[in-house]
Design an enzyme around this catalytic site. Structure first.
Site, PDB file in Angstrom:
ATOM      1  N   SER A 170     142.795 -45.141  20.543  1.00  0.00           N
ATOM      2  CA  SER A 170     142.759 -46.482  21.060  1.00  0.00           C
ATOM      3  C   SER A 170     141.353 -46.958  20.990  1.00  0.00           C
ATOM      4  O   SER A 170     140.552 -46.333  20.320  1.00  0.00           O
ATOM      5  CB  SER A 170     143.102 -46.494  22.568  1.00  0.00           C
ATOM      6  OG  SER A 170     142.231 -45.570  23.313  1.00  0.00           O
ATOM      7  N   LYS A 171     141.124 -48.304  21.231  1.00  0.00           N
ATOM      8  CA  LYS A 171     139.923 -48.825  21.240  1.00  0.00           C
ATOM      9  C   LYS A 171     138.653 -47.964  21.905  1.00  0.00           C
ATOM     10  O   LYS A 171     137.579 -48.141  21.730  1.00  0.00           O
ATOM     11  CB  LYS A 171     139.930 -50.006  21.862  1.00  0.00           C
ATOM     12  CG  LYS A 171     140.635 -51.462  21.154  1.00  0.00           C
ATOM     13  CD  LYS A 171     140.544 -52.543  21.669  1.00  0.00           C
ATOM     14  CE  LYS A 171     141.422 -53.684  20.714  1.00  0.00           C
ATOM     15  NZ  LYS A 171     141.368 -55.073  21.262  1.00  0.00           N
ATOM     16  N   ARG A 172     139.023 -47.275  22.827  1.00  0.00           N
ATOM     17  CA  ARG A 172     137.849 -46.644  23.659  1.00  0.00           C
ATOM     18  C   ARG A 172     137.134 -45.722  22.584  1.00  0.00           C
ATOM     19  O   ARG A 172     136.094 -44.879  22.731  1.00  0.00           O
ATOM     20  CB  ARG A 172     138.252 -46.135  24.936  1.00  0.00           C
ATOM     21  CG  ARG A 172     139.184 -44.758  24.985  1.00  0.00           C
ATOM     22  CD  ARG A 172     139.459 -44.283  26.269  1.00  0.00           C
ATOM     23  NE  ARG A 172     140.109 -42.802  26.200  1.00  0.00           N
ATOM     24  CZ  ARG A 172     141.371 -42.730  26.310  1.00  0.00           C
ATOM     25  NH1 ARG A 172     142.098 -43.894  26.297  1.00  0.00           N
ATOM     26  NH2 ARG A 172     141.866 -41.472  26.081  1.00  0.00           N
ATOM     27  N   HIS A 173     137.927 -45.156  21.688  1.00  0.00           N
ATOM     28  CA  HIS A 173     137.612 -44.138  20.711  1.00  0.00           C
ATOM     29  C   HIS A 173     136.687 -44.610  19.446  1.00  0.00           C
ATOM     30  O   HIS A 173     136.080 -43.982  18.789  1.00  0.00           O
ATOM     31  CB  HIS A 173     138.728 -43.380  20.226  1.00  0.00           C
ATOM     32  CG  HIS A 173     139.509 -42.612  21.193  1.00  0.00           C
ATOM     33  ND1 HIS A 173     140.853 -42.881  21.424  1.00  0.00           N
ATOM     34  CD2 HIS A 173     139.147 -41.493  21.959  1.00  0.00           C
ATOM     35  CE1 HIS A 173     141.350 -42.110  22.337  1.00  0.00           C
ATOM     36  NE2 HIS A 173     140.401 -41.224  22.779  1.00  0.00           N
ATOM     37  N   GLY A 174     136.767 -46.167  19.507  1.00  0.00           N
ATOM     38  CA  GLY A 174     135.979 -46.581  18.332  1.00  0.00           C
ATOM     39  C   GLY A 174     136.829 -47.735  17.730  1.00  0.00           C
ATOM     40  O   GLY A 174     137.904 -47.881  18.298  1.00  0.00           O
TER      41      GLY A 174
END
Length: 478
Positions: free
Chosen positions: A251-255
């Site tokens: 997801s976006k939190r991983h990059g």
């Protein structure tokens, strides 16, 4: 090489154009492309744009642009699923005529009551086949209907998946899903099967979130094969999804999730990203660096693992540093010039690249490392660089300027010999001269080798920068 009883291998990448080219989609596209190239087959692109409300031309352009940047070329023009609606309807009508599909007149209220009863009985939610054996004449005239496939309701369906192995589903778990909506438009399930057949796709390589779809799509293949022949099952290969470093779904939190962000914002080279994606779920021993030519030669589905892969941005950057060091200097200069601005001189950048690229992990770092070449005097100093330029250091800069002004051998070797000799004469360590010199020339405390910097800037600009800092008292801002 060929497969499927001597037929040419044909793969397809089939994205839905509702946004950017996702990093997971890019890996799926890469695996399809490499598999077809490895077997001397064809790689095709299909844009699944039947969701007209969410599909956009901007997304189509972004996907095609991203694939091109990754170096994934296709053997035919893209197929747009939205342009093939009449063909999809034609197949649905064939299925109806052959008794392999039927009209369902159940209203939305009836279907909701059915689902409510199933929920209350804690049963799986699936269509109960209430119109499967009824005559359409039982429906009131003018009643809207959908068309449903007659899925097998006895026995089991087995898929020998090239990645997942043997997967079995009891046919009683399948339901008669809709292939034509009440407005006469085809559903995704029907369109995918018809397009795969018409495009002669032999291998369907996609994410394992589509594995359940395979069991729903096979009844159409098999029904049409019974009707007219030539609708053989494709070979399925459902590859595990990509997870973040913490094991959760990416997801976006991983990059960044879009390929365009790796190119535009993060300064990653396409060959580095492709190499990383290749190794994300597929391996060839312990090798990390694999060129495109080697990947085509080595890749096969048998090397794809069953477990989800974990995305590691640091590994992407490490690989990118390797590819930057291997890249052509003129190409790198052209790539970073826009990141520096209109003042960038591509010819100077190209000359500087051999010393700049040894230190950079991405194009942004490369551009930052080259920026000093085009800075205007007086240089803006970093805080640490300003601390180095004491009154004593500025006095040394004045002596360095005088010495270098008489230097006839303006080469890295000549300048290094001259500065070392000066350090010896003054009984100072070389760093006592080199550190303030670097600050004066670049405005920073880190840079390529100081003698490379002098040569790249040239005699005139180097002496002008040294003199500019030598003339400023330490208690005044540069």
């Amino acid at each position: 090489m060929a497969s499927l009883d001597g037929k040419q291998v044909v793969t397809r990448f089939a994205p839905s154009p509702t946004g950017f080219l996702h990093i997971g989609g890019a890996r799926t596209a890469l695996f399809n492309w490499l598999f077809s190239r490895h077997h001397g087959g064809k790689a095709l692109l299909r844009i699944e744009d039947t969701d007209r409300a969410r599909s956009t031309q901007a997304a189509i352009d972004a996907i095609i642009d991203g694939l091109g940047w990754l170096g994934l070329d296709y053997d035919e023009d893209p197929v747009f699923q939205s342009e093939r609606g009449s063909r999809h309807v034609e197949v649905a009508e064939q299925l109806l005529a052959a008794g392999q599909a039927y009209r369902c007149y159940a209203t939305s209220e009836e279907l909701e009551e059915m689902r409510a009863a199933q929920r209350a009985a804690k049963q799986p939610l699936r269509y109960d086949g209430r119109w499967r054996h009824r005559d359409p004449s039982e429906a009131p005239a003018g009643t809207p209907f959908v068309v449903r496939i007659k899925a097998p309701d006895e026995g089991e369906t087995v898929i020998e998946d090239a990645v997942q192995g043997r997967v079995t589903v009891q046919n009683a778990e399948l339901d008669d899903y809709v292939i034509l909506r009440s407005d006469g438009t085809p559903t995704y399930m029907l369109a995918v099967v018809v397009d795969d057949h018409d495009m002669s796709v032999t291998h369907v390589i996609r994410g394992d979130d589509h594995l359940n779809n395979a069991f729903r799509q096979l009844p159409i293949f098999r029904a049409m094969n019974a009707i007219e022949g030539g609708w053989e099952d494709p070979v399925y290969a459902h590859i595990p999804l990509i997870h973040g470093s913490d094991g959760a779904k990416l997801s976006k939190r991983h990059g960044a999730l879009g390929v365009d962000a790796y190119r535009d914002e993060m300064g990653i080279l396409p060959e580095a990203l492709c190499n990383y994606l290749l190794r994300l779920g597929w391996g060839f021993g312990d090798r990390e660096v694999i060129t495109r030519h080697e990947a085509i030669e080595l890749f096969d589905i048998a090397g794809v693992g069953k477990s989800p892969s974990r995305f590691d941005l640091k590994k992407v950057q490490n690989l990118n540093g390797h590819y930057i060091r291997e890249a052509d200097d003129a190409r790198l200069a052209a790539l970073i010039a826009p990141r520096i601005g209109p003042q960038a001189d591509p010819a100077l950048l190209e000359r500087a690249m051999p010393v700049l690229k040894t230190r950079a992990a991405d194009l942004n770092e490369l551009a930052d490392g080259a920026a000093f070449l085009f800075s205007r005097r007086p240089l803006e100093l970093t805080a640490k660089a300003a601390e180095l330029l004491t009154d004593e250091a500025r006095a040394l800069l004045a002596q360095i300027s005088d010495r270098f002004g008489r230097e006839k051998d303006w080469t890295t070797e000549g300048l290094e010999a001259s500065l070392k000799a000066m350090a010896g004469e003054l009984e100072l360590g070389l760093g006592k001269l080199a550190q303030p010199l670097r600050a004066a020339l670049t405005g920073q405390t880190t840079s390529p080798g100081i003698f490379d910097v002098l040569v790249l800037l040239g005699r005139g600009e180097s002496l002008a920068r040294i003199d500019a800092q030598a003339a400023i008292p330490a208690n005044r801002k540069a």
